[in-house]
Design an enzyme around this catalytic site. Structure first.
Site, PDB file in Angstrom:
ATOM      1  N   PRO A   2      69.070 -82.705 -72.658  1.00  0.00           N
ATOM      2  CA  PRO A   2      67.777 -82.045 -72.551  1.00  0.00           C
ATOM      3  C   PRO A   2      67.021 -82.097 -73.875  1.00  0.00           C
ATOM      4  O   PRO A   2      67.608 -81.912 -74.946  1.00  0.00           O
ATOM      5  CB  PRO A   2      68.146 -80.612 -72.180  1.00  0.00           C
ATOM      6  CG  PRO A   2      69.472 -80.734 -71.517  1.00  0.00           C
ATOM      7  CD  PRO A   2      70.179 -81.833 -72.247  1.00  0.00           C
ATOM      8  N   GLU A   3      65.728 -82.377 -73.797  1.00  0.00           N
ATOM      9  CA  GLU A   3      64.878 -82.430 -74.972  1.00  0.00           C
ATOM     10  C   GLU A   3      63.897 -81.269 -74.919  1.00  0.00           C
ATOM     11  O   GLU A   3      64.025 -80.371 -74.089  1.00  0.00           O
ATOM     12  CB  GLU A   3      64.176 -83.795 -75.046  1.00  0.00           C
ATOM     13  CG  GLU A   3      65.171 -84.962 -75.086  1.00  0.00           C
ATOM     14  CD  GLU A   3      64.511 -86.324 -75.114  1.00  0.00           C
ATOM     15  OE1 GLU A   3      63.384 -86.445 -75.637  1.00  0.00           O
ATOM     16  OE2 GLU A   3      65.117 -87.293 -74.607  1.00  0.00           O
ATOM     17  N   LYS A  61      64.865 -78.182 -79.623  1.00  0.00           N
ATOM     18  CA  LYS A  61      65.800 -78.073 -78.510  1.00  0.00           C
ATOM     19  C   LYS A  61      66.631 -76.792 -78.586  1.00  0.00           C
ATOM     20  O   LYS A  61      67.488 -76.562 -77.738  1.00  0.00           O
ATOM     21  CB  LYS A  61      66.749 -79.276 -78.499  1.00  0.00           C
ATOM     22  CG  LYS A  61      66.052 -80.630 -78.515  1.00  0.00           C
ATOM     23  CD  LYS A  61      67.075 -81.747 -78.647  1.00  0.00           C
ATOM     24  CE  LYS A  61      66.436 -83.080 -78.915  1.00  0.00           C
ATOM     25  NZ  LYS A  61      67.435 -84.158 -79.090  1.00  0.00           N
ATOM     26  N   ARG A 123      80.105 -80.372 -68.023  1.00  0.00           N
ATOM     27  CA  ARG A 123      80.893 -81.078 -69.055  1.00  0.00           C
ATOM     28  C   ARG A 123      81.323 -80.180 -70.201  1.00  0.00           C
ATOM     29  O   ARG A 123      82.090 -80.596 -71.074  1.00  0.00           O
ATOM     30  CB  ARG A 123      80.071 -82.252 -69.603  1.00  0.00           C
ATOM     31  CG  ARG A 123      79.646 -83.241 -68.510  1.00  0.00           C
ATOM     32  CD  ARG A 123      78.878 -84.402 -69.107  1.00  0.00           C
ATOM     33  NE  ARG A 123      78.353 -85.283 -68.073  1.00  0.00           N
ATOM     34  CZ  ARG A 123      77.631 -86.375 -68.302  1.00  0.00           C
ATOM     35  NH1 ARG A 123      77.342 -86.710 -69.541  1.00  0.00           N
ATOM     36  NH2 ARG A 123      77.179 -87.117 -67.312  1.00  0.00           N
ATOM     37  N   ARG A 296      73.483 -95.748 -77.517  1.00  0.00           N
ATOM     38  CA  ARG A 296      72.624 -95.445 -76.371  1.00  0.00           C
ATOM     39  C   ARG A 296      71.733 -96.658 -76.146  1.00  0.00           C
ATOM     40  O   ARG A 296      72.130 -97.778 -76.413  1.00  0.00           O
ATOM     41  CB  ARG A 296      71.835 -94.149 -76.601  1.00  0.00           C
ATOM     42  CG  ARG A 296      70.921 -94.179 -77.814  1.00  0.00           C
ATOM     43  CD  ARG A 296      70.323 -92.817 -78.111  1.00  0.00           C
ATOM     44  NE  ARG A 296      71.155 -92.048 -79.019  1.00  0.00           N
ATOM     45  CZ  ARG A 296      70.875 -90.823 -79.424  1.00  0.00           C
ATOM     46  NH1 ARG A 296      69.816 -90.201 -78.956  1.00  0.00           N
ATOM     47  NH2 ARG A 296      71.654 -90.185 -80.269  1.00  0.00           N
TER      48      ARG A 296
END
Length: 309
Positions: A2-3, A61, A123, A296
Site C-alpha cells: 500500500p502506498e 505511508k 502475510r 521488482r
C-alpha cells in the site's frame, strides 16, 4: 505494498468513527502482529484499554492514532503498518469473524456506539505498536489529519519510528524547493530517489511508474541531470496522480488491499504504465515494457521515456 493513496483512504475511513472513541477491550489473536511493539502483548493491552483516541494521522505511508492514557505523562500513539497485506477494518460486534484477523480493538464511539477495529493480515508483514510521540523537526503538524487536532498538544508531534520520514507531496507543509535541491545532489536514478522516503514520502512502485510515464522520464535517469523545470513538472504530476488515486480509493489488483469497509480501490483502471506490460502506450501506441529493477519491476514506454546520457 500500500502506498499513500491506500493509506489515506484507510485514514479517512477510520477518523470519523475513532476520533474521541474510548478503547474498552483488546483481543490479540496473533502476537506476531505486535512484533514492532517492544512491550509485548500484555503491555499493549494494558496501555490501550481505557485510552481515548484523539485522532487518526498520516504521513506518507505511516498511520498513527494519538491516544490519551490516564496517568501517562508521555505523549503516545498507536502506529499501524499495513505491510504487504494488512487491512484495518471497522466492523460491528455482530459482524462475522475473519479467520485472518490478528488483533481486535473494541471501542465505544463518542456517540456511545460499540465498534471493532479489526487488524487483518494474511502475510503478517504489517503490525501495530505503541510508540512515543516527539516534536517534529520543523515545528509543524506531524501529518495529515483533516483538520482534527489543530491547536491540540499532539498536533506537532510524530511517532519516533516515523520521525525520519519526509513529508509527502499532498502535505500542506511539503517543501518543494527542499526536495528539488535534494534531486540536484543525487546521481541515482530518479525512480530510486522518488522511492527514498527520506527525500519525499508516500510514493511506491505503482505511482512512481505512473508519474515518470506522465513526465516522459526514464526511471534510471539520474536525478541530478533533470532540469529544474522538468523536476517541478514531475512533482506536480506526482501530486495530481496521488490526489486522483485518493479520490478513487487507491489501487487494488487482488483481495489484499481493502478500505475500512472491505471495499477495493478503483485507480487501477486509470493506470498508464504500471502493470501494462505488452499493451500499447496510451500516448504513442508503442508497447509498454517491464524491466527488472531492485527485486521488482519498472514499467515504461521505451519510445516516450528515453534514457538521456
Amino acid at each position: 505494498m500500500p502506498e499513500l493513496p491506500e493509506v489515506e483512504t484507510v485514514r479517512a475511513g477510520l477518523a470519523p468513527a475513532l476520533t474521541n472513541a474510548t478503547v474498552i477491550g483488546v483481543d490479540v489473536l496473533d502476537s506476531r502482529s505486535l512484533k514492532r511493539h517492544p512491550g509485548g502483548v500484555v503491555d499493549f493491552q494494558q496501555t490501550m484499554v481505557g485510552a481515548k483516541v484523539l485522532g487518526v494521522v498520516r504521513r506518507g505511508k505511516f498511520l498513527w492514532l494519538p491516544i490519551e492514557v490516564k496517568g501517562e505523562k508521555r505523549s503516545l500513539a498507536m502506529v499501524g503498518h499495513l505491510g504487504m497485506s494488512g487491512q484495518m477494518l471497522l466492523k460491528k460486534p455482530t459482524d462475522p469473524e475473519d479467520k485472518l484477523t490478528r488483533v481486535v480493538i473494541h471501542l465505544k464511539t463518542s456517540r456511545g456506539k460499540q465498534v471493532e477495529f479489526r487488524f487483518i493480515d494474511q502475510r503478517i508483514f504489517g503490525s501495530l505498536a505503541i510508540d512515543e510521540l516527539q516534536p517534529t523537526a520543523d515545528g509543524k503538524p506531524g501529518g495529515y489529519s483533516a483538520g482534527v487536532g489543530r491547536g491540540k498538544p499532539w498536533q506537532n508531534l510524530i511517532p519516533i519510528q516515523a520521525a525520519h520520514i519526509s513529508r509527502d507531496p499532498l502535505d500542506v507543509d511539503f517543501d518543494e524547493a527542499e526536495v528539488l535541491a535534494k534531486f540536484k545532489k543525487k546521481n541515482s536514478g530518479i525512480k530510486r530517489v522518488l522511492l527514498d522516503q527520506q527525500t519525499l514520502s508516500g510514493i511506491g512502485n505503482i505511482y512512481a511508474d505512473e508519474a515518470l510515464w506522465l513526465t516522459r522520464l526514464h526511471y534510471d535517469q539520474p536525478a541530478a541531470s533533470i532540469s529544474s523545470a522538468k523536476a517541478r513538472e514531475l512533482l506536480e504530476n506526482v501530486r495530481q496522480i496521488l490526489a486522483k488515486a485518493v479520490q478513487e480509493g487507491g489501487t487494488s489488483f487482488d483481495e489484499q488491499y481493502k478500505n475500512v469497509n472491505g471495499e477495493s480501490g478503483y485507480f487501477a483502471v486509470s493506470l498508464n504504465a504500471y502493470g501494462m506490460t505488452g499493451l500499447p502506450c496510451n500516448r504513442c501506441g508503442r508497447e509498454i515494457k517491464r524491466d527488472s529493477w531492485m527485486n521488482r519491476g519498472s514499467h515504461f514506454c521505451p519510445n516516450c521515456q528515453k534514457l538521456k546520457v
